[in-house]
Design a protein around this motif. Structure first.
Motif, mmCIF file in Angstrom:
data_model
loop_
_atom_site.group_PDB
_atom_site.id
_atom_site.type_symbol
_atom_site.label_atom_id
_atom_site.label_comp_id
_atom_site.label_asym_id
_atom_site.label_seq_id
_atom_site.Cartn_x
_atom_site.Cartn_y
_atom_site.Cartn_z
ATOM 1 N N GLU A 23 0.832 -1.217 0.000
ATOM 2 C CA GLU A 23 0.000 0.000 0.000
ATOM 3 C C GLU A 23 0.863 1.263 0.000
ATOM 4 O O GLU A 23 0.573 2.223 -0.706
ATOM 5 C CB GLU A 23 -0.933 0.006 1.221
ATOM 6 N N LEU A 24 1.920 1.268 0.801
ATOM 7 C CA LEU A 24 2.819 2.429 0.839
ATOM 8 C C LEU A 24 3.501 2.637 -0.510
ATOM 9 O O LEU A 24 3.656 3.773 -0.970
ATOM 10 C CB LEU A 24 3.892 2.253 1.922
ATOM 11 N N LEU A 25 3.917 1.554 -1.136
ATOM 12 C CA LEU A 25 4.679 1.654 -2.380
ATOM 13 C C LEU A 25 3.809 1.967 -3.595
ATOM 14 O O LEU A 25 4.337 2.355 -4.641
ATOM 15 C CB LEU A 25 5.470 0.372 -2.623
ATOM 16 N N LYS A 26 2.508 1.827 -3.477
ATOM 17 C CA LYS A 26 1.663 2.145 -4.635
ATOM 18 C C LYS A 26 1.723 3.633 -4.971
ATOM 19 O O LYS A 26 1.466 4.030 -6.098
ATOM 20 C CB LYS A 26 0.227 1.671 -4.440
ATOM 21 N N ASP A 27 2.113 4.450 -3.996
ATOM 22 C CA ASP A 27 2.241 5.892 -4.235
ATOM 23 C C ASP A 27 3.611 6.276 -4.786
ATOM 24 O O ASP A 27 3.849 7.438 -5.079
ATOM 25 C CB ASP A 27 1.959 6.679 -2.949
ATOM 26 N N GLY A 28 4.522 5.302 -4.891
ATOM 27 C CA GLY A 28 5.840 5.576 -5.450
ATOM 28 C C GLY A 28 6.936 4.950 -4.623
ATOM 29 O O GLY A 28 6.699 4.429 -3.524
ATOM 30 N N PRO A 29 8.156 4.982 -5.150
ATOM 31 C CA PRO A 29 9.299 4.369 -4.465
ATOM 32 C C PRO A 29 9.550 4.995 -3.098
ATOM 33 O O PRO A 29 9.281 6.181 -2.886
ATOM 34 C CB PRO A 29 10.473 4.651 -5.404
#
Length: 111
Positions: A23-29
């Motif tokens: 979930e955190l990484l879906k917004d970017g690296p």
């Protein structure tokens, strides 16, 4: 993608901490430190989860100076999406048949 790969990826993502990482990484690296801060967990624990996600090809890691940056692998997520769409087609057909049945059934008819 074969059934074993699908199952392994879904198992990896299903664990609550790894799900939160995805979930955190879906917004970017993000760096490991950023993920640690967001989860409020120790770095060794987070690194173990990230390693498992990398082994199942859910994330990629890139070393930038002293940091490791993690990002979702779009191709892996696309493969999971395609696998799940097969079930969407199945349910869509079933829902259409249910709609047809309900349209032909009179209210209060116990058919």
């Amino acid at each position: 993608m074969n059934t074993h790969q699908v199952q392994a990826r879904l198992n990896a993502i299903a664990e609550p901490t790894r799900f939160r990482i995805v979930e955190l990484l879906k917004d970017g690296p993000r760096s490991v430190g950023s993920i640690v801060d967001a989860l409020g967990m120790g770095q060794p624990q987070v690194s173990r989860h990230l390693r498992l996600l990398a082994e199942e090809e859910v994330v990629d890691v890139e070393k930038q100076a002293q940091q490791r940056i993690y990002r979702l692998r779009p191709d892996s997520m696309r493969e999971l999406d395609q696998w799940m769409r097969g079930f969407a087609v199945l349910w869509s057909g079933r829902m259409a048949r249910l709609d047809e049945f309900l349209d032909t059934t009179e209210p209060g008819d116990p058919s």
